[in-house]
Motif scaffolding. Structure first.
Motif, mmCIF file in Angstrom:
data_model
loop_
_atom_site.group_PDB
_atom_site.id
_atom_site.type_symbol
_atom_site.label_atom_id
_atom_site.label_comp_id
_atom_site.label_asym_id
_atom_site.label_seq_id
_atom_site.Cartn_x
_atom_site.Cartn_y
_atom_site.Cartn_z
ATOM 1 N N UNK A 178 33.586 42.532 42.588
ATOM 2 C CA UNK A 178 32.503 42.421 43.565
ATOM 3 C C UNK A 178 31.406 41.476 43.067
ATOM 4 N N UNK A 179 31.134 41.517 41.768
ATOM 5 C CA UNK A 179 30.178 40.567 41.192
ATOM 6 C C UNK A 179 30.724 39.147 41.317
ATOM 7 N N UNK A 180 32.008 39.008 41.093
ATOM 8 C CA UNK A 180 32.634 37.690 41.206
ATOM 9 C C UNK A 180 32.432 37.104 42.602
ATOM 10 N N UNK A 181 32.639 37.913 43.629
ATOM 11 C CA UNK A 181 32.478 37.424 44.999
ATOM 12 C C UNK A 181 31.055 36.944 45.261
ATOM 13 N N UNK A 182 30.093 37.606 44.628
ATOM 14 C CA UNK A 182 28.694 37.253 44.858
ATOM 15 C C UNK A 182 28.251 36.036 44.052
ATOM 16 N N UNK A 183 28.865 35.834 42.877
ATOM 17 C CA UNK A 183 28.331 34.828 41.954
ATOM 18 C C UNK A 183 29.272 33.668 41.642
ATOM 19 N N UNK A 184 30.489 33.680 42.174
ATOM 20 C CA UNK A 184 31.431 32.627 41.793
ATOM 21 C C UNK A 184 31.007 31.245 42.282
#
Length: 263
Positions: free
Chosen positions: A103-109
Motif C-alpha cells: 500500500x505504501x508502494x502504491x502511494x509513493x512509487x
C-alpha cells in the motif's frame, strides 16, 4: 587425537567468530598432530598441548548469544535495481511492515524506487545486522524507515538497547547520507478481548521508550505509530499483534504521509 581436535574446533566455531588466519592455524595444527600421531615417537603431541595451542587469542570476537524463535525468516525485495532516475526508499521491519508495504508502494512509487527488508530477526541479532549491511553496501537510499520491535522477546531490554546502538552505528557507517525514520512499535492487544492491551504491551512501551532515547536523541526522526494505533482495536486481527485490511490501509497512509513530510 583426531576426535579431540575436531570437537575443540567445533566448539570454538559455534560460540565465536574466529579470524580467518586463526582458522587456518587451527587446521594446520590438527593436520600436524595427525601426522605426528601416525608416525609415533618423540613427535607425538598430547591433547593438552593441542588445547593450549588453539586457545582463542585476543583477536576473537565473542558473538551475541542468539535466541532463536520457532521460525526464522527474511524477505528482501529491491525494485528497479537497474534504474537510477528516482531516489530509493527502504522499509525495514517485521510482518507489520510486510502488511503495509504494498500500500505504501502504491502511494509513493511515483516519487521513489521502493525496497523492503522484513524479517523475524531481533535488531540485536548479528544475522539481522549482516543482512541489513549487505543491502546498504549494495544500494544507496535517500530514506530508511524502520519498524522492527515485535520479535525477540527472550532478549532483555539491555540487549534491545545494545541492538539499537549497533543499528545506529550501522546507519552512520553504511548509510551516512540517508534520512533515518524510526517507527514506534505498535501496541499488542489481549487476544481474548481486543479492547484491552495485552500483558506484553508493557514490554512494547519499555522498548519504545528505549528507542526514543537512543534514536530520538541522535537526530533520528520518530514516527509514533504506537500512538496512532492505540485507540483503534478495530484495526487488529484476532491474535492481537497483526492488523486487518483496514488497519494496514490506515498504517500505509500514516507511514506514507510521514515519509513525504520528512523528505
Amino acid at each position: 587425537m583426531n576426535v579431540v581436535s575436531f570437537q575443540r574446533y567445533k566448539a570454538l566455531m559455534k560460540k565465536q567468530i574466529i579470524p580467518f588466519t586463526l582458522i587456518i592455524t587451527m587446521l594446520l595444527l590438527i593436520t600436524g598432530c595427525n601426522q605426528a600421531a601416525s608416525s609415533g615417537g618423540p613427535g607425538d603431541v598430547s591433547s593438552e598441548q593441542i588445547e593450549k595451542e588453539i586457545k582463542p587469542t585476543d583477536e576473537v570476537v565473542i558473538s551475541v548469544d542468539v535466541k532463536p524463535e520457532k521460525n526464522d525468516w527474511s524477505n528482501i525485495w529491491i525494485e528497479n535495481t537497474n534504474q537510477s532516475e528516482k531516489p530509493r526508499l527502504l522499509l525495514v521491519g517485521d510482518s507489520i511492515t510486510d502488511g503495509y508495504y504494498s500500500r505504501v508502494k502504491k502511494r509513493l512509487e511515483g516519487q521513489y524506487y521502493l525496497a523492503r527488508y522484513t524479517t523475524s530477526k531481533f535488531v540485536g541479532n548479528p544475522d539481522f545486522q549482516t543482512e541489513l549491511t549487505t543491502i546498504l553496501n549494495r544500494y544507496e537510499f535517500k530514506i530508511i524507515h524502520v519498524n522492527n520491535g515485535l520479535h525477540g522477546w527472550d532478549y532483555s531490554i539491555d540487549e534491545y538497547q545494545k541492538g539499537l546502538e549497533d543499528l545506529r552505528r550501522i546507519f552512520s557507517n553504511y548509510a551516512p547520507n540517508a534520512k533515518i525514520i524510526w517507527c514506534m512499535t505498535t501496541p499488542v492487544r489481549n487476544e481474548e478481548n481486543l479492547d484491552m492491551l495485552g500483558k506484553l504491551n508493557q514490554d512494547v512501551i519499555q522498548r519504545n521508550q528505549t528507542a526514543l532515547e537512543i534514536m530520538g536523541e541522535n537526530g533520528v526522526l520518530i514516527n509514533n505509530l504506537y500512538q496512532e494505533m492505540l485507540g483503534h482495536p478495530e484495526y487488529y486481527q484476532a491474535d492481537g499483534y497483526h492488523f486487518n485490511q483496514d488497519g494496514r490501509t490506515a498504517q500505509a497512509e500514516l507511514v506514507s504521509s510521514f515519509i513525504l513530510k520528512s523528505d
